[in-house]
Design an enzyme around this catalytic site. Structure first.
Site, short mmCIF file in Angstrom:
data_model
loop_
_atom_site.label_atom_id
_atom_site.label_comp_id
_atom_site.label_asym_id
_atom_site.label_seq_id
_atom_site.Cartn_x
_atom_site.Cartn_y
_atom_site.Cartn_z
CD GLU A 189 -2.94 -1.16 2.29
OE1 GLU A 189 -2.53 -0.79 3.41
OE2 GLU A 189 -4.10 -1.54 2.10
CD GLU A 272 -4.40 -5.91 2.67
OE1 GLU A 272 -5.17 -5.13 3.29
OE2 GLU A 272 -3.17 -5.86 2.78
#
Length: 673
Positions: A189, A272
């Site tokens: 991320e 995710e």
């Protein structure tokens, strides 16, 4: 025809068959390939849908790795995803750990044996609600200060060194080499943190150096334009995966994902898919509805999208490795629980007989046709009942016994825990000041994370240090100290707890301890002595009871508040003076009759305040029922043993008045409410 001639003819007959078999074997090995084409994942020449889940090896006792992977497989998963935390594998510079909890090769081989694929997230930053996002805290001691997650040359050289150890270990386990690893993630991320593309390019270069060009590298970023713009590197042929809230419509996000992958190379993948959420101390336990979670997954899988459940099984933040978050500033600090249950379908203790597991399992079968395996058996748990504990010693009585004399330091100003070499746990700071006739105001502008303050007269005082109060990172930084009417200076004791380093956001460079000057009535205190509190040998804590039999003179040598000219009263007087507001060690025992009687259990700390607990020298984590929500700590059966089992508790304030704990069957997240 002689026997030798017959044997030669037989060899001639068998040779073509042998060559054919070798060719087939070579062809089969060569066909082991995983790639993306026509916006679809392909494995060995056939379209492939990733139905994965995060199961972190470092949050599970190794004896349970196989059990948890089998429960993930029975859920319908064909792929396991896991982070690799640098701080576990290189706890000290050039000190490498790959055994026990850190035996990643065995974990990957086990997944392979169970016919499961692996998506490996090698960092170097992982986030994951893990201390410092997986970075070793010794990185925070380097001078000049390095910039984490950047193209800082010193930082990159250390990443290169770390990956130079890790990646050669996993290279033989890549899918093309006959192993289970189909994808390797770099960073995590990054688009929500920065835009240093040179940093990402360098990581790709190092990964390719050790892993070759066949392995699919990938990034994960939030499904928004800004995140994907900053965090993706399609020019390096690195696959861009996305994550997003389960309440979002996935397909517009998958369409956006295409813009950050090369044409035809954007198989829809949520790397995710959140099955639950994290919880901080002081919050209500986070839960998500099973039905809505299953419906959200169905929207992806039934249209041939791929998803990785985060988490499939959360596990436990054993020891001091929980992470933390900040808000608008670094003082807006919240530490994560010891439990990383995450409200995942496979619960912290392995339970799968719950609504979420069953709902997700039905959806996976319905959308993918993956056969339903037999539902795993229930996990056996035991309630071993009430355990009486006794106070072994106050921290102040035994600080010299549990603090390495070679690591005790003196400094004009307080030093950080990292500079003291105390990477986790607690550090005791001591100094002196001249008392006024009235009360004084103590100020600590910057403490990470929680400080307990005590005072006593420097000379002629046989009493324990008196508890004054708490200074916390997230609240008031001042305390009023009452007058002690000392004939000498006042000794000041500040016990600081590192509650877990920030793992996400701009304040990740999270040093611990007292990080500012300390003032009394506006005057800066100098001449500090710092004692690292070592909890590595709590199994020997019973020996500290010998202090209770020492002579007065001997006791004065081991007491932090005594001097050699003052005779202390028998330390046993203090150890038996009843419940007091002080950090102290407690010990309890319970018996298990046989190996077959070893079962998972939970230690309930209802009635206790805050601290850390050990079972048979194993750090099961922090407890804080005073604010909750977690009341009980998980104790997996493999750390227990037939015969006597020892529980050691380091309570920071005051224990349960009855001096008992209870070993129960079920988790409990209702404290502090």
């Amino acid at each position: 025809m002689g026997p030798s001639r017959s044997f030669q003819n037989l060899l001639l007959l068998l040779l073509p068959l042998a060559l054919a078999l070798c060719s087939a074997a070579a062809s089969g090995e060569a066909s082991r390939r995983f790639w993306v084409e026509n916006d679809t994942f392909w494995k060995d020449g056939a379209p492939f849908q990733i139905v994965g889940g995060d199961v972190h090896y470092f949050r599970i006792v190794p004896e349970y790795w196989k059990d948890r992977l089998l429960r993930a497989k029975a859920l319908g998963l064909n792929t396991i995803q896991t982070y690799v935390p640098w701080n576990l594998h290189e706890p000290k510079p050039l000190s490498w750990e790959f055994k026990g909890f850190t035996d990643i090769e065995s974990y990957l081989r086990l997944a392979h044996e169970l016919d499961m694929l692996v998506m490996l997230r090698v960092g170097p930053y992982i986030c994951g609600e893990w201390d410092l996002g997986g970075f070793p805290p010794w990185l925070l001691t380097i001078e000049p200060t390095i910039e984490l997650r950047s193209s800082d040359s010193t930082y990159l050289s250390l990443v290169d060194r770390w990956w130079g150890v890790l990646l050669p270990k996993i290279a033989p386990l890549l899918y093309s080499n006959g192993g289970p690893i189909i994808m390797v993630q770099i960073e995590n991320e990054f688009g929500s943190f920065g835009d240093d593309k040179n940093y990402l390019h360098y990581l790709v270069e190092v990964a390719r150096r050790y892993l070759g060009n066949d392995i699919m590298l990938y990034t994960t970023d939030g499904g928004a334009i800004g995140n994907l713009k900053n965090g993706t590197i399609l020019q390096d042929d690195v696959f861009a995966a996305v994550d997003f809230d389960t309440g979002s419509n996935p397909w517009p996000i998958f369409q956006l994902q295409k813009e950050y992958n090369l044409p035809g190379k954007s198989a829809p993948l949520s790397s995710e898919f959140y099955t639950g959420w994290l919880t901080h101390w002081g919050e209500r336990i986070a839960t998500t509805d099973a039905s809505s979670t299953a419906k959200a997954l169905k929207r992806i899988l039934c249209r041939n999208g791929s998803a990785v459940l985060y988490m499939a099984h959360g596990g436990t933040n054993f020891g001091f490795y929980n992470g933390a978050n900040t808000g608008q500033n670094e003082s807006d600090y919240k530490a994560d629980l010891t439990s990383y249950d995450y409200d995942a379908p496979i619960r912290e203790y392995g339970d799968v007989h719950n609504a979420k597991y069953k709902a997700l399992r039905r959806v996976i079968h319905e959308c993918t046709g993956i056969p339903l395996l037999q539902l795993p058996s229930k996990i056996e748990r035991a309630s071993y009942g009430l355990v009486e504990v006794q106070k072994v010693a106050s921290l102040f009585d035994v600080i010299h016994n549990i603090s390495d004399a070679l690591k005790v330091a003196f400094s004009e100003q307080p030093l950080s825990m990292e500079l003291m070499g105390q990477m986790f746990g607690f550090l005791l700071y001591t100094s002196e000041y001249q008392e006024k006739h009235s009360s004084s105001i103590l100020s600590i502008p910057k403490v990470h994370d929680r400080a307990q303050v005590f005072v006593s007269c420097s000379h002629g005082d046989v009493r324990k240090p008196r508890y004054v109060g708490i200074v916390e990172r997230w609240s008031s930084k001042t305390l009023q100290i009452p007058s002690l009417s000392c004939s000498s200076n006042v000794s000041l004791y500040i016990l600081v707890e590192n509650m877990g380093r920030v793992n996400y956001g701009p304040y990740i460079f999270d040093q611990k301890g007292i990080l500012s000057s300390v003032e009394i009535d506006g005057i800066i205190l100098r001449h500090w002595k710092m004692h690292p509190v070592s909890l590595n040998a709590v199994g020997n804590l019973s020996k500290l009871q010998l202090i209770m039999q020492m002579t007065d003179a001997e006791a004065s040598k081991v007491s932090i508040y005594g001097d050699s000219e003052n005779k202390l009263q028998d330390v046993s007087l203090y150890l038996n003076e009843g419940i007091s507001e002080e950090p102290a060690f407690y010990e309890g025992h319970f018996h298990i009759d046989s190996e077959s009687e070893k079962k998972d259990t939970f230690i309930s700390f209802r009635g206790w305040n805050k601290g850390v607990a050990f079972v048979n020298n194993f750090n099961i984590g922090r407890f804080w029922p005073a604010i909750g929500p977690q009341c009980a700590l998980y104790v997996p059966a493999p750390i227990l043993k037939p015969g006597d089992n020892v529980i050691v508790i380091f309570e920071l304030h005051s224990p349960n008045p009855e001096l008992t704990i209870k070993l129960v069957k079920d988790p409990d997240f209702t404290c502090g409410q």
